[in-house]
Design an enzyme around this catalytic site. Sequence first.
Site, PDB file in Angstrom:
ATOM      1  N   ASP A  74       0.816  -1.033  -0.004  1.00 20.07           N
ATOM      2  CA  ASP A  74       0.058   0.029   0.120  1.00 20.07           C
ATOM      3  C   ASP A  74       1.030   1.173   0.067  1.00 20.07           C
ATOM      4  O   ASP A  74       1.580   1.468   0.968  1.00 20.07           O
ATOM      5  CB  ASP A  74      -0.933  -0.044   1.185  1.00 20.07           C
ATOM      6  CG  ASP A  74      -1.836   1.107   1.155  1.00 20.07           C
ATOM      7  OD1 ASP A  74      -1.317   2.353   0.993  1.00 20.07           O
ATOM      8  OD2 ASP A  74      -2.982   0.881   1.729  1.00 20.07           O
ATOM      9  N   HIS A  75       1.061   1.859  -1.121  1.00 20.77           N
ATOM     10  CA  HIS A  75       2.079   2.762  -1.202  1.00 20.77           C
ATOM     11  C   HIS A  75       2.129   4.084  -0.296  1.00 20.77           C
ATOM     12  O   HIS A  75       3.138   4.712   0.017  1.00 20.77           O
ATOM     13  CB  HIS A  75       2.299   3.280  -2.706  1.00 20.77           C
ATOM     14  CG  HIS A  75       1.692   4.206  -3.199  1.00 20.77           C
ATOM     15  ND1 HIS A  75       0.277   4.037  -3.733  1.00 20.77           N
ATOM     16  CD2 HIS A  75       1.671   5.444  -3.387  1.00 20.77           C
ATOM     17  CE1 HIS A  75      -0.289   4.905  -4.024  1.00 20.77           C
ATOM     18  NE2 HIS A  75       0.436   6.077  -3.878  1.00 20.77           N
ATOM     19  N   HIS A 126      -5.954   2.875   0.880  1.00 18.98           N
ATOM     20  CA  HIS A 126      -5.132   4.148   1.367  1.00 18.98           C
ATOM     21  C   HIS A 126      -5.876   4.592   2.776  1.00 18.98           C
ATOM     22  O   HIS A 126      -5.210   5.159   3.674  1.00 18.98           O
ATOM     23  CB  HIS A 126      -4.752   4.969   0.424  1.00 18.98           C
ATOM     24  CG  HIS A 126      -4.152   4.457  -0.831  1.00 18.98           C
ATOM     25  ND1 HIS A 126      -3.290   3.473  -0.743  1.00 18.98           N
ATOM     26  CD2 HIS A 126      -4.374   4.606  -2.300  1.00 18.98           C
ATOM     27  CE1 HIS A 126      -2.970   3.035  -2.010  1.00 18.98           C
ATOM     28  NE2 HIS A 126      -3.464   3.726  -2.956  1.00 18.98           N
TER      29      HIS A 126
HETATM   30  C1  BG6 Z   1      -3.310   4.500  -6.381  1.00 18.06           C
HETATM   31  C2  BG6 Z   1      -4.517   4.587  -7.382  1.00 18.06           C
HETATM   32  O1  BG6 Z   1      -3.468   3.559  -5.551  1.00 18.06           O
HETATM   33  O2  BG6 Z   1      -3.133   5.824  -5.718  1.00 18.06           O
HETATM   34  C3  BG6 Z   1      -4.686   5.961  -8.296  1.00 18.06           C
HETATM   35  O3  BG6 Z   1      -4.923   3.327  -7.805  1.00 18.06           O
HETATM   36  C4  BG6 Z   1      -4.560   7.057  -7.451  1.00 18.06           C
HETATM   37  O4  BG6 Z   1      -6.012   5.972  -8.835  1.00 18.06           O
HETATM   38  C5  BG6 Z   1      -2.936   7.027  -6.580  1.00 18.06           C
HETATM   39  O5  BG6 Z   1      -4.402   8.120  -8.356  1.00 18.06           O
HETATM   40  C6  BG6 Z   1      -2.965   8.383  -5.756  1.00 18.06           C
HETATM   41  O6  BG6 Z   1      -1.736   8.260  -5.150  1.00 18.06           O
HETATM   42  P1  BG6 Z   1      -0.729   9.250  -4.828  1.00 18.06           P
HETATM   43  O7  BG6 Z   1       0.652   8.690  -4.128  1.00 18.06           O
HETATM   44  O8  BG6 Z   1      -0.396  10.219  -6.060  1.00 18.06           O
HETATM   45  O9  BG6 Z   1      -1.676   9.924  -3.742  1.00 18.06           O
END
Ligand code: BG6
Length: 493
Positions: free
Chosen positions: A179-180, A242
């Site tokens: 989960d980045h 997230h």
């Molecule tokens: C991803 C989603 O997990 O997170 C995308 O699949 C989204 O749709 C992205 O744009 C958002 O990540 P960040 O790091 O730019 O907030």
Amino acid sequence: MSENKKPTALIIIFGATGDLAKRKLFPSIYRLFRKDKIDKFAVIGVARRSLTNEQFQENVKESVLTFGNGEEDVEEFISHFHYHSHDVSSSESYSQLKVLAESIDNQYSLEGNRIFYLAMAPEFFGTIAEQVKAQGLTDTAGYKRLVIEKPFGHSFETAQQLNEQLRTAFREDEIYRIDHYLGKEMVQNIEVIRFSNALFEPLWNNRYISNIQVTSSEVLGVEERGRYYETSGALRDMVQNHLMQMVALLAMEPPISLTTEEIRSEKVRALRSLRPMAVNDVDNYFVRGQYGAGQLNGEDVPGYREEHNVDPESNTETFVAGKLMIDNFRWAGVPFYIRTGKRMDKKSTQIVVQFKDIPMNLYYRTEENLTPNLLVIHIQPEEGITLQLNAKKAGTTANTTPVKLAVSNEGIDKMNTPEAYEKLIFDSMRGDATNFTHWDEVALSWKFTDIISEAWETKKEPSFPNYPAGSAGPKAADDLLAQDGHKWWSTDI
Ligand code: BG6
């Protein structure tokens, strides 16, 4: 592993010609290499396309030059990369990959340590895990780990099926579900802010906190991902993973130590305390939105239903706002509001903790300075913390005015913080699973969002599209808070 020993691994990336590999994975591995955090490593890029090693290395080089902030030692770096043209459903192809993996392992003395990184279409996750085991790729003298990108299933049931497939080849402690958001500097900071400050932890409960707001807004639309997004929507794409992870970190009890197991078990307990909803109760807690045509930076942009690969009558939500109640002693009565959307006015992820008003107001206050104390955690694009307090307005008045104590991460570290992926890849090589999601967390989050999906998928939303691109979302999201006597704090705080 001791802090000083550099981790060693053969990283096998499935989906090596894809966007994620190009934008995030190669540049992150490059930064680890440049910072001298890894030296004994090699990468096998796996994808369907037929490429020579040299062509693949050129692709890696281009990605590093474009996204990796640098060009030093790039030739040496790309020499660690090899390519295998692969057919995911052919056993033969895995046997060939095994032979290649063994020879590279010997060449770089990688001690049989293997990371299988799945960065490709989710329908192949289960097959790949089963095949790498069946063809002996996981029979190795060192560790074997599976790093897997979202989406982890589409519902609780499909996630469970996928998990069972993965578990035939990998133990739970060998599975690293990405989960980045958990790799983001300020998301990792939530625990530190809470558990290392005498100022906050005693107040971190329903006696002193009025509500908590988590916002993650995006300016981008669905881009080229219409096909995926149509089956996902904002609920599955952002909320189930997230946003619920951030809520768990905000709501969890202090762990007895900072081990992976202790932190995870507290997060799981927080998710278990979420108030369950009945399908016909969802409208009282959640609202959905879909963007229509609008304007961004003075330019006209199309509505969601006009995007590529999107049904012109789509019922898919591109915005979600919701109220989560955590029914335990600490949080009874405190709403956790969340919202996320595409094509909004700003790219911003932030958490606002709103404290309760003092018992009695001794000061004459005008409309403008009627402000509660707020703790704001800025996750992106700025990283930092703001504490909003009240102070005396200068002059011969007894009026108050809000003042802000603010720090930004640039000020704290005087350097760019590492990218989420850089930290997560390094953690997976070191065997630290703290910032990855355990199956129990995934399962509880799906069970919670499945109820919402059920309510929404069986009922078409007649008001769609209900917010113009470039706005702050539908009015219903404001009404949701207004009915509790609250309002969203702006993302400009
Ligand atoms: C991803 C989603 O997990 O997170 C995308 O699949 C989204 O749709 C992205 O744009 C958002 O990540 P960040 O790091 O730019 O907030």
